[in-house]
Design a protein around this motif. Structure first.
Motif, mmCIF file in Angstrom:
data_model
loop_
_atom_site.group_PDB
_atom_site.id
_atom_site.type_symbol
_atom_site.label_atom_id
_atom_site.label_comp_id
_atom_site.label_asym_id
_atom_site.label_seq_id
_atom_site.Cartn_x
_atom_site.Cartn_y
_atom_site.Cartn_z
ATOM 1 N N ARG A 173 1.117 -1.156 0.296
ATOM 2 C CA ARG A 173 -0.168 -0.428 0.256
ATOM 3 C C ARG A 173 1.117 1.308 -0.060
ATOM 4 O O ARG A 173 0.023 2.345 -0.580
ATOM 5 N N GLY A 217 -3.897 5.530 3.527
ATOM 6 C CA GLY A 217 -5.023 5.357 2.974
ATOM 7 C C GLY A 217 -6.511 6.341 3.553
ATOM 8 O O GLY A 217 -6.352 6.241 2.604
ATOM 9 N N VAL A 236 -13.710 -1.864 -5.989
ATOM 10 C CA VAL A 236 -13.308 -3.328 -4.770
ATOM 11 C C VAL A 236 -13.268 -4.498 -5.644
ATOM 12 O O VAL A 236 -14.807 -4.787 -6.035
ATOM 13 N N ASN A 264 -11.741 -8.529 -2.294
ATOM 14 C CA ASN A 264 -11.856 -7.476 -2.422
ATOM 15 C C ASN A 264 -10.900 -6.204 -2.547
ATOM 16 O O ASN A 264 -10.158 -5.727 -0.939
ATOM 17 N N GLY A 265 -9.869 -7.171 -2.990
ATOM 18 C CA GLY A 265 -9.002 -5.987 -3.924
ATOM 19 C C GLY A 265 -8.746 -4.549 -3.990
ATOM 20 O O GLY A 265 -10.313 -4.229 -4.030
ATOM 21 N N PRO A 266 -7.719 -3.402 -3.999
ATOM 22 C CA PRO A 266 -9.159 -2.339 -4.598
ATOM 23 C C PRO A 266 -7.916 -2.361 -6.019
ATOM 24 O O PRO A 266 -6.954 -1.725 -6.130
ATOM 25 N N GLU A 307 -6.173 0.687 -7.385
ATOM 26 C CA GLU A 307 -4.975 1.055 -7.206
ATOM 27 C C GLU A 307 -3.637 -0.046 -8.152
ATOM 28 O O GLU A 307 -2.719 -0.471 -8.586
ATOM 29 N N TRP A 327 -3.722 -7.218 -6.863
ATOM 30 C CA TRP A 327 -3.682 -7.769 -5.693
ATOM 31 C C TRP A 327 -2.727 -9.750 -6.182
ATOM 32 O O TRP A 327 -2.109 -10.284 -6.705
#
Lengths: 345, 152
Positions: free
Chosen positions: A72, A217, A271, A276-278, A281, A293
């Motif tokens: 992150r 975050g 999501v 539930n990865g961002p 990003e 992810w």
């Protein structure tokens, strides 16, 4: 990504990841054994195994816990995240060897069931120096077992990402138990100053990385305000979004990623359906929004994974006026095609 | 990560960042001092030879003999025929039966199978009686005790 379940999905990156992991584990065990035999030649093989596996599993747990916040804070660490589950399962197996040898060594020679003996041989719960630390290790191992047993995507799909993620966040509780297992166990009995120093460094590293990632975050969670539920909300200037990247905003509890690509803008839910990865990003690869992810992909216009995959996320209306980006936070059903906003029109 | 889980994650680490240092401080404040204050374990010293056997003891899995050489150097030679089931334990000598660990003289760690020689200072070697004790540092208990029987 896969449309079917397989025991383990191997690809070139995962094989390389696992080879490096197993190589480093072997190197650690050899160095630890050599160091112990050099400075403690009287050590028995059982004690050597107990100590080597304990220190290795604890070190691996620290690394595992640091991977998430490191990713992150800096995207260059993302390759470490890709196969973190193999690292976690391997760490559990090493911890299991430690537990098995410890129970045999300390509890198997009496007339009480060894597992019962773990809980009954020492009940000085009111004492710090003689606290029954093995009980803490037992419960931590139980949590790690639950995580290892449910690490496969089969459980992720059947439990739902939210429950699965909640279950796997218990690793933080397991970490706290293991820190106390070490503090009230070997460090109380042998009092190594170096042990306190190493553990202190590990605790500070893990805690500060998680707190730093949480602060970052929080700062990134931009929450622009709109007037009514159905209106467009100004988000940012077009040139604030990098090509093939996203701007993430939270509007009325909707977590939205607005991607810029090929002179257009599209907005989807931030999501990922996998873990539930961002998504915001990640970046656009081969025309698909790619989760940072584990590489799950979605088309920007409709939030659908390209065939034959079936994952879908919600989409949103987005428009550009006078160089500014506006998004309507009312979500469309998952997989609904929405026209991209053309920049400059 | 969905917002709810991200917030839970954040609060978890705020809590852990407070609780873990408290646990660390409590453990550090209660850490043990030396096993027997002011005493250093005597290293097992191999290669003593040509001494006269003064006293001996035998038990299941081990035996020990106290030797003294003409120049006054004394040592205990212990032979362990079975591996110790107590991984962190110490052998110590005391001048009487039922002595507490602090009254004794630690002479060395109990190791795996093999023959070990532990040097004794002249004062210890001159005690009227020799009682050997095995002390388990994990359970903090003396788990075996025997008297060395003198030869006449």
């Amino acid at each position: 990504m896969s449309v079917n379940y397989a025991p383990i999905l191997w690809n070139r990156q995962k094989k390389r990841y696992d080879r490096i992991m197993l190589g480093l584990i072997t190197l650690y065990l050899i160095l630890f054994a050599a160091f112990q035999l050099l400075f403690r030649p009287e050590i028995s093989p059982e004690t050597l195994i107990i100590r080597a596996t304990a220190t290795l599993a604890f070190l691996m747990l620290h690394l595992i816990l640091m991977i998430g916040p490191l990713c992150r804070l800096d995207r260059r660490f993302l390759p470490l995240l890709y196969n973190r589950r193999h690292l976690g399962v391997t760490m559990f197996l090493i911890a299991l060897v430690h537990a098995a040898f410890s129970i045999i060594q300390f509890h198997a020679l009496g007339d009480v069931n060894p597992l019962v003996s773990v809980f009954t041989s020492n009940i000085n719960y009111q004492s710090i120096s003689q606290f029954p630390f093995q009980v803490l290790g037992f419960f931590a191992l139980l949590i790690l077992f639950l995580m290892a047993a449910t690490s496969h995507d089969f459980w992720l799909d059947n439990l739902s990402p939210r429950i699965w993620k909640s279950l796997h966040m218990m690793v933080y509780f397991a970490y706290a138990l293991l820190v106390m297992h070490v503090l009230l166990g070997v460090l109380q009995q042998e009092g190594y100053p170096a042990g306190f120093i190493f553990l202190g460094i590990g605790m500070v590293a893990v805690s500060s990385l998680h707190l730093a990632a949480a602060i970052k975050g929080k700062r990134q969670e931009e929450r622009p305000e709109g007037t009514t539920a159905d209106t467009f909300v100004p988000v940012c200037r077009v040139d604030e979004i990098l090509e093939n990247r996203a701007k993430v905003v939270i509007i009325r509890q909707e977590n939205i990623a607005i991607f810029k690509y090929d002179g257009k803008l599209s907005a989807i839910n931030n999501v990922c359906k996998h873990q539930n990865g961002p998504l915001g990003e990640g970046k656009i690869v081969d025309g698909c929004i790619t989760c940072p992810w584990h590489g799950y992909q979605y088309l920007p216009e409709n939030g659908q994974s390209p065939p034959p995959f079936t994952e879908k996320v919600a989409t949103y209306d987005v428009k550009v006026m006078d160089g500014k980006v506006y998004v309507n936070p009312k979500p469309y059903p998952e997989g609904t095609t929405r026209p991209a906003a053309v920049i400059g029109v | 990560m969905i917002l709810k889980l991200r917030n839970r994650h954040r609060y978890t680490w705020i809590l852990l960042a407070f609780l873990l240092p408290v646990g660390f401080a409590l453990s550090f404040a209660n850490r043990p001092g030396p096993v027997l204050p002011g005493e250093e374990l005597i290293e097992a010293t191999p290669s003593f030879s040509e001494g006269q056997a003064i006293a001996t003891a035998m038990a299941t899995g081990w035996n020990a003999t106290l030797y003294r050489r003409a120049d006054g150097q004394a040592w205990i030679e212990a032979k362990f025929t079975k591996a110790s089931q107590r991984p962190v334990s110490t052998l110590y000598l005391a001048p009487r039966a039922g002595a507490a660990p602090a009254e004794g003289k630690p002479i060395g760690p109990v190791g795996p199978r093999g023959i070990y020689q532990y040097a004794l200072d002249s004062l210890t070697a001159s005690w009227p009686e020799y009682h050997l004790y095995f002390y388990d540092h994990i359970r903090r208990e003396t788990y075996a005790e025997t008297q060395l029987t003198k030869f006449h």
